[in-house]
Design a protein around this motif. Structure first.
Motif, PDB file in Angstrom:
ATOM      1  N   ALA A  36       0.829  -1.206   0.000  1.00 15.86           N
ATOM      2  CA  ALA A  36       0.000   0.000   0.000  1.00 15.86           C
ATOM      3  C   ALA A  36       0.861   1.254   0.000  1.00 15.86           C
ATOM      4  CB  ALA A  36      -0.928  -0.012   1.212  1.00 15.86           C
ATOM      5  N   SER A  52      -3.158   5.611   3.850  1.00 13.98           N
ATOM      6  CA  SER A  52      -3.161   4.568   2.823  1.00 13.98           C
ATOM      7  C   SER A  52      -2.942   3.176   3.405  1.00 13.98           C
ATOM      8  CB  SER A  52      -2.083   4.862   1.778  1.00 13.98           C
ATOM      9  OG  SER A  52      -0.797   4.753   2.347  1.00 13.98           O
ATOM     10  N   THR A  53      -2.221   3.092   4.518  1.00  8.38           N
ATOM     11  CA  THR A  53      -1.929   1.789   5.115  1.00  8.38           C
ATOM     12  C   THR A  53      -2.891   1.417   6.228  1.00  8.38           C
ATOM     13  OG1 THR A  53      -0.384   2.762   6.717  1.00  8.38           O
ATOM     14  CG2 THR A  53       0.535   2.028   4.603  1.00  8.38           C
TER      15      THR A  53
END
Length: 209
Positions: free
Chosen positions: A31, A52-53
């Protein structure tokens, strides 16, 4: 991968330290790699990486050390996949010349779509981070060497099968092919037609016979 909604990373000291390792490290690395690929290293913030993670800042630091460590991990993961896929294509059924051509044609197909994407992660990292970043430099050089090694082996197989000129130096040819592949990626970013890139591959192969 979703972030817990009942914990505020900005208000809880415990959350700032990061929750215990309970996540898929490969999934998180992948990611993060997509974000670095899309935005570049310097333009990517820790906040964006957390979003995003799905991890808090402390968890990322605990797992990767810092933002740069996460970049190196993402690069390494991408590079492993790139080398493995190339090896698989070069090992496919068919004559050495056919398998090499198909492997190179893969890059033409990818390159023809790069105007809609963000280029090659390996190339992007090299352009943005080198020559100043010695850690990234070593990873880029090692990856390019591994790719060149696969290409050199393909050339040798072609020579042994009588399909390529036996007088050619396989190391020089592999460097030549590596330069050609990277050139395809650059041309792809300026909307070069795929058929023009295919012509480059065929011209390259004619130089080997």
């Amino acid at each position: 991968m979703k972030r817990p909604s009942n914990t505020d990373a900005s208000s809880s000291p415990a959350s700032e330290r990061g929750r215990p390792r309970g996540f898929d490290i490969d999934e998180v690395t992948q990611a993060a790699g997509r974000i670095f690929w899309e935005q570049g290293y310097h333009a990517t913030s820790i906040e964006t990486l957390c979003q995003s993670t799905g991890l808090f800042r402390g968890s990322l630091y605990s797992a990767f050390g810092d933002k740069h460590g996460l970049l190196v991990a993402a690069f390494s993961q991408y590079a492993e996949g790139a080398v493995a896929r190339l090896k698989e294509r070069l090992s496919a059924e068919g004559s050495p010349q056919e398998t090499l051509r198909e492997a190179l044609l893969h890059y033409t197909r990818v390159a023809a779509k790069l105007s809609e994407r963000h280029g090659c992660f390996i190339t992007n990292a090299a352009i943005e981070m080198l020559p100043a970043d010695e850690t990234v430099r070593s990873h880029v050089e090692a990856t390019l060497h591994r790719i060149a090694t696969q290409l050199a082996a393909a050339v040798v197989r072609g020579q042994q099968a009588g399909e390529f000129n036996p007088s050619l130096d396989e190391q020089a040819v592999s460097t030549y092919l590596l330069c050609m592949i990277q050139g395809l990626r650059v041309l792809g970013k300026v909307n070069t037609r795929e058929q023009d890139l295919v012509a480059v591959v065929d011209l390259t192969l004619r130089a080997l016979v």
